[in-house]
Design a protein around this motif. Structure first.
Motif, short mmCIF file in Angstrom:
data_model
loop_
_atom_site.label_atom_id
_atom_site.label_comp_id
_atom_site.label_asym_id
_atom_site.label_seq_id
_atom_site.Cartn_x
_atom_site.Cartn_y
_atom_site.Cartn_z
N VAL A 359 0.86 -1.18 0.00
CA VAL A 359 0.00 0.00 0.00
C VAL A 359 0.89 1.23 0.00
O VAL A 359 1.95 1.25 0.65
N GLU A 360 0.46 2.27 -0.68
CA GLU A 360 1.17 3.54 -0.60
C GLU A 360 0.17 4.68 -0.58
O GLU A 360 -0.89 4.62 -1.22
N ASN A 361 0.50 5.69 0.19
CA ASN A 361 -0.33 6.90 0.26
C ASN A 361 0.57 8.11 0.05
O ASN A 361 1.06 8.72 1.00
N PRO A 362 0.81 8.49 -1.20
CA PRO A 362 1.70 9.62 -1.49
C PRO A 362 1.03 10.98 -1.26
O PRO A 362 1.69 12.01 -1.39
N SER A 363 -0.25 10.97 -0.91
CA SER A 363 -0.99 12.22 -0.76
C SER A 363 -0.64 12.90 0.57
O SER A 363 0.08 12.35 1.40
N SER A 364 -1.19 14.06 0.79
CA SER A 364 -0.97 14.82 2.02
C SER A 364 -2.13 14.63 3.00
O SER A 364 -2.23 15.35 4.00
N GLU A 365 -3.01 13.67 2.71
CA GLU A 365 -4.14 13.39 3.58
C GLU A 365 -4.11 11.93 4.02
O GLU A 365 -3.46 11.09 3.39
N GLU A 366 -4.82 11.63 5.11
CA GLU A 366 -4.88 10.26 5.60
C GLU A 366 -5.91 9.44 4.82
O GLU A 366 -6.85 9.99 4.24
N ARG A 367 -5.69 8.14 4.80
CA ARG A 367 -6.64 7.21 4.19
C ARG A 367 -7.19 6.30 5.27
O ARG A 367 -6.44 5.72 6.05
N ILE A 368 -8.52 6.16 5.33
CA ILE A 368 -9.16 5.31 6.34
C ILE A 368 -10.08 4.31 5.65
O ILE A 368 -10.89 4.68 4.79
N VAL A 369 -9.95 3.04 6.03
CA VAL A 369 -10.83 1.99 5.52
C VAL A 369 -11.30 1.13 6.70
O VAL A 369 -10.66 1.10 7.76
N LEU A 370 -12.43 0.46 6.51
CA LEU A 370 -12.85 -0.60 7.42
C LEU A 370 -12.31 -1.90 6.84
O LEU A 370 -12.69 -2.31 5.74
N LEU A 371 -11.38 -2.54 7.56
CA LEU A 371 -10.75 -3.78 7.10
C LEU A 371 -11.46 -4.96 7.73
O LEU A 371 -11.60 -5.04 8.96
N ILE A 372 -11.88 -5.90 6.89
CA ILE A 372 -12.64 -7.07 7.34
C ILE A 372 -11.98 -8.33 6.82
O ILE A 372 -11.79 -8.48 5.60
N ARG A 373 -11.60 -9.23 7.70
CA ARG A 373 -11.14 -10.56 7.30
C ARG A 373 -12.31 -11.52 7.41
O ARG A 373 -13.05 -11.49 8.40
N PHE A 374 -12.43 -12.43 6.44
CA PHE A 374 -13.52 -13.42 6.51
C PHE A 374 -13.06 -14.70 5.83
O PHE A 374 -12.11 -14.72 5.05
N TRP A 375 -13.74 -15.78 6.18
CA TRP A 375 -13.37 -17.09 5.65
C TRP A 375 -13.43 -17.11 4.12
O TRP A 375 -14.29 -16.47 3.51
N HIS A 376 -12.54 -17.87 3.52
CA HIS A 376 -12.60 -18.09 2.07
C HIS A 376 -13.98 -18.67 1.72
O HIS A 376 -14.48 -19.57 2.41
N PRO A 377 -14.62 -18.15 0.67
CA PRO A 377 -15.98 -18.60 0.35
C PRO A 377 -16.14 -20.11 0.17
O PRO A 377 -17.24 -20.64 0.36
N ASP A 378 -15.08 -20.81 -0.22
CA ASP A 378 -15.20 -22.26 -0.40
C ASP A 378 -15.11 -23.03 0.91
O ASP A 378 -15.34 -24.25 0.92
N LEU A 379 -14.77 -22.37 2.01
CA LEU A 379 -14.80 -23.01 3.33
C LEU A 379 -16.15 -22.67 3.96
O LEU A 379 -16.26 -21.82 4.84
N ARG A 380 -17.17 -23.38 3.50
CA ARG A 380 -18.54 -23.00 3.83
C ARG A 380 -19.01 -23.52 5.17
O ARG A 380 -19.87 -22.92 5.81
N THR A 381 -18.49 -24.66 5.61
CA THR A 381 -19.02 -25.30 6.82
C THR A 381 -17.99 -25.26 7.95
O THR A 381 -16.77 -25.17 7.70
#
Length: 537
Positions: A359-381
Motif C-alpha cells: 500500500v502507498e499513500n503519497p498524498s498529504s491526507e490520511e486514508r481510512i478503511v474498514l478492514l474485514i477478514r472473513f473465511w474463504h468462500p469455499d470453506l462454507r461449513t
C-alpha cells in the motif's frame, strides 16, 4: 645437520617434533609454535582420512547427541560448534560426487540451512537450502517425509529473501520450485497454502454477496460517523497480542482501532459491529475467534507506505470498505498480485492477502478503511474450516520439527526423537525459552504463561503473543525458534544479562510456577528481571 626453525626461522634448528615434520632451535620456540602447529597437523590428518559411510553416520549421530544436549541446556556444549560439526559432516558426505543416499543428504542440508540461518549466516544457509532443493526436487514419489522437507526448504528460502525485502528473488524461488510443492503463483507465497481453494488476487464484490449491504449510503454514513469516537493505536503496539510484527513493513504512520479479534472491543464502534454481525455473521466472528483474522478501522497517514508482504494463509479473504479516501492520481492505492487498484469512498475492494501486496499513500491526507477478514468462500461449513485449520497446524508443527531435529535416516519415526534424546523431559525445565526480540506484545516485554489444561491433564508453556506453545517437553513452536538458537549459540561470556537469565535460570522460575498447578504469568522486561504473577483459574 641443521634445519630451519618452524617458529623463528633460525637456520640452526636441531630439535625435531614428534610428528617428524618440523624442527625447532629451542624448547621455547616449540612451545610458542605448538598451538598453530597442532591445528595444522590435525587438518593434515583430517584431509588425508578416508571416511566410510558408516563413519559418517556415526559422526552425524555423535553430533546429534551434542545438539540435543545443547538444546536441553547443557552449557558445556557449544551450539555453534555443533553446527560447524554438522556442516563438516555434510561436506564430507558430498565429497567429489553425490552421496550414497542423496535424499537423506538433502534432508540434512535443509536442517543445516536452518541452523546456519538461525546463527546469523544467512548466505551460507541459503546455499545449503538451494542445494537441498535441487536434490529433493528430483525425488518425486519418495514419500511424505521427503516431500515435507522439500516444501519447508522452499518456503524457508523464499522467506529469507522476503525478510531482506528482496521480493524478486522470493518470487523466483516459487516460480522455479513452487509448482512442485503446489504453489502455482509466484505472487502467492503464504506460510500455509491449501491448494484446493480457488485462488486469485482480486475478487469481485458480487462473489461475496453478503458484503454488498455495507456499500449502501446509509450504512457507510453510520460507520463513518463512529470514526470520530474511535481510540486509535499504533499498528504493532501493545493494545493486542497478535499483529505485533505488522509494524515491520511500515514506512510512516499507520494506526488502527480493533473491533473484532485479538484486542477487539465492540464498544468502540457499536453500530458498526452490530451491522457487521447482521450482515456477515459467522463468516467474520468465527474467524476472529480462531485468531485467524480481525476487523479494524485502518488509518494510513500521509506520505506513508506498507511494504510488500504476504499473509500467513489463504484460508481467508480481506475486504476494504473505503471511508476516507483522498482522490486524484496522487491518492492512495493498493497493489495485490502485481496489479494496482484504488479505493473509492463507500465501495469495497476484496482481495486475497496471501498474494504479495503493498500500500502507498503519497498524498498529504490520511486514508481510512474498514478492514474485514472473513473465511474463504469455499470453506462454507464449520467442519471444512476446522479441517483446514488442523492441516495448517500440522504443517506448522512439522516445519518446527524439521528445524530442530537432525535427520537420522529416511524413517519419519526415527527422525523425530526429541523426547528420547533430550536430557530434559519436563516442559518446566525447558531452558533457553526466549521470546524473539522483535515481538513487541505487551509493550516490548516477553510474557510466558504456564497453562494447566484440565481436560487433557497436561501442563504447557505458551507465549502471550499467541504464536508459541510448548507441551509435553517439546521445544518452542513458532516465532521463538530463531531467538532461542541465537542465544544458545553465543559464547557464554558474550551473553547479555537478559540472555543469561533466560538461558541459565528461567527454567527454575517455570518449574516453581508449574508446581503451583495454576495459571501463571512470567513477565520479563527487556531490561531483565523476572516477576511471577499467579492467577487462580
Amino acid at each position: 645437520m641443521s634445519f630451519t626453525c618452524a617458529s623463528c626461522s633460525s637456520p640452526s634448528a636441531t630439535m625435531r617434533c614428534s610428528c617428524r615434520a618440523v624442527h625447532y632451535c629451542s624448547r621455547d620456540c616449540q612451545r610458542s609454535h605448538w598451538k598453530s602447529h597442532k591445528a595444522l597437523h590435525n587438518e593434515t590428518i583430517e584431509s588425508t582420512r578416508t571416511w566410510t559411510s558408516a563413519d559418517l553416520e556415526e559422526d552425524w549421530e555423535l553430533a546429534a547427541k551434542d545438539w540435543y544436549s545443547a538444546c536441553g541446556g547443557d552449557r558445556s556444549v557449544d551450539l555453534r560448534g555443533v553446527v560447524k560439526w554438522f556442516d563438516a559432516n555434510v561436506s564430507r558426505s558430498l565429497g567429489s560426487s553425490l552421496p550414497a543416499n542423496p535424499l537423506l543428504y538433502g534432508m540434512r542440508c535443509v536442517f543445516l540451512g536452518y541452523c546456519l540461518i538461525d546463527c546469523g549466516d544467512t548466505s551460507a544457509g541459503q546455499s545449503k537450502l538451494r542445494g537441498a532443493i535441487q536434490l529433493l526436487a528430483r525425488s518425486e514419489g519418495a514419500g511424505d517425509e521427503v516431500e515435507g522437507y522439500l516444501r519447508n526448504a522452499v518456503l524457508e528460502l523464499k522467506l529469507t529473501y522476503e525478510e531482506t525485502g528482496d521480493m524478486e528473488s522470493s518470487r523466483e524461488v516459487i516460480k522455479n520450485f513452487g509448482p512442485r510443492i503446489s504453489f502455482p503463483d509466484p505472487y502467492q507465497r503464504p506460510g500455509f497454502l491449501l491448494p484446493s481453494l480457488p485462488s486469485k488476487a482480486w475478487w469481485d464484490i458480487s462473489e461475496v454477496p453478503n458484503l454488498l449491504p455495507l456499500q449502501s449510503p446509509e450504512n457507510v454514513a453510520a460507520i463513518t460517523a463512529e470514526l470520530s469516537r474511535a481510540p486509535w493505536n499504533d499498528v504493532g503496539g501493545d493494545h493486542r497480542t497478535s499483529g505485533a510484527h505488522d509494524s515491520s513493513v511500515l514506512v510512516g504512520d499507520w494506526k488502527e482501532v480493533v473491533l473484532f479479534g485479538s484486542g477487539g472491543d465492540e464498544r468502540r464502534a457499536p453500530l458498526t459491529c452490530k451491522l457487521l454481525r447482521k450482515v456477515c455473521g459467522d463468516e467474520i466472528v468465527s474467524l476472529c475467534e480462531t485468531g485467524g483474522g480481525e476487523v479494524i478501522f485502518s488509518r494510513l497517514g500521509p506520505k506513508s507506505k506498507i511494504l510488500p508482504h504476504c499473509a500467513p494463509t489463504n484460508l481467508r479473504l480481506t475486504c476494504h470498505l473505503g471511508l476516507k479516501v483522498p482522490g486524484g492520481e496522487s491518492g492512495p492505492r493498493l497493489k495485490v498480485g502485481g496489479e494496482w487498484r484504488r479505493w473509492e469512498e463507500g465501495k469495497c475492494l476484496v482481495f486475497d492477502d496471501s498474494f504479495e501486496h503493498e500500500v502507498e499513500n503519497p498524498s498529504s491526507e490520511e486514508r481510512i478503511v474498514l478492514l474485514i477478514r472473513f473465511w474463504h468462500p469455499d470453506l462454507r461449513t464449520p467442519q471444512a474450516r476446522t479441517a483446514a485449520l488442523q492441516q495448517a497446524m500440522e504443517e506448522k508443527e512439522r516445519a518446527h520439527e524439521d528445524r530442530w531435529v537432525p535427520p537420522l535416516d529416511l524413517d519419519n519415526n526415527n527422525n523425530r526423537l526429541i523426547s528420547k534424546h533430550l536430557p530434559i523431559k519436563d516442559p518446566a525445565e525447558d531452558t533457553g525459552y526466549v521470546q524473539k526480540e522483535r515481538c513487541r506484545a505487551y509493550g516490548g516485554r516477553c510474557q510466558f504463561q504456564v497453562v494447566l489444561d484440565k481436560k487433557k491433564k497436561e501442563l504447557g508453556i505458551e507465549c502471550a503473543c499467541g504464536e508459541t506453545r510448548v507441551d509435553r517437553g517439546e521445544l518452542a513452536v513458532g516465532r521463538c525458534d530463531a531467538e532461542l538458537r541465537r542465544v544458545l549459540a553465543k559464547p557464554e561470556k558474550d551473553r547479555t544479562e537478559y540472555e543469561v537469565q533466560f538461558a541459565g535460570g528461567m527454567h527454575k522460575v517455570m518449574r516453581k510456577a508449574i508446581a503451583s498447578a495454576k495459571r501463571t504469568t512470567v513477565d520479563v522486561s527487556a531490561g531483565g528481571e523476572a516477576t511471577i504473577e499467579i492467577n487462580v483459574e
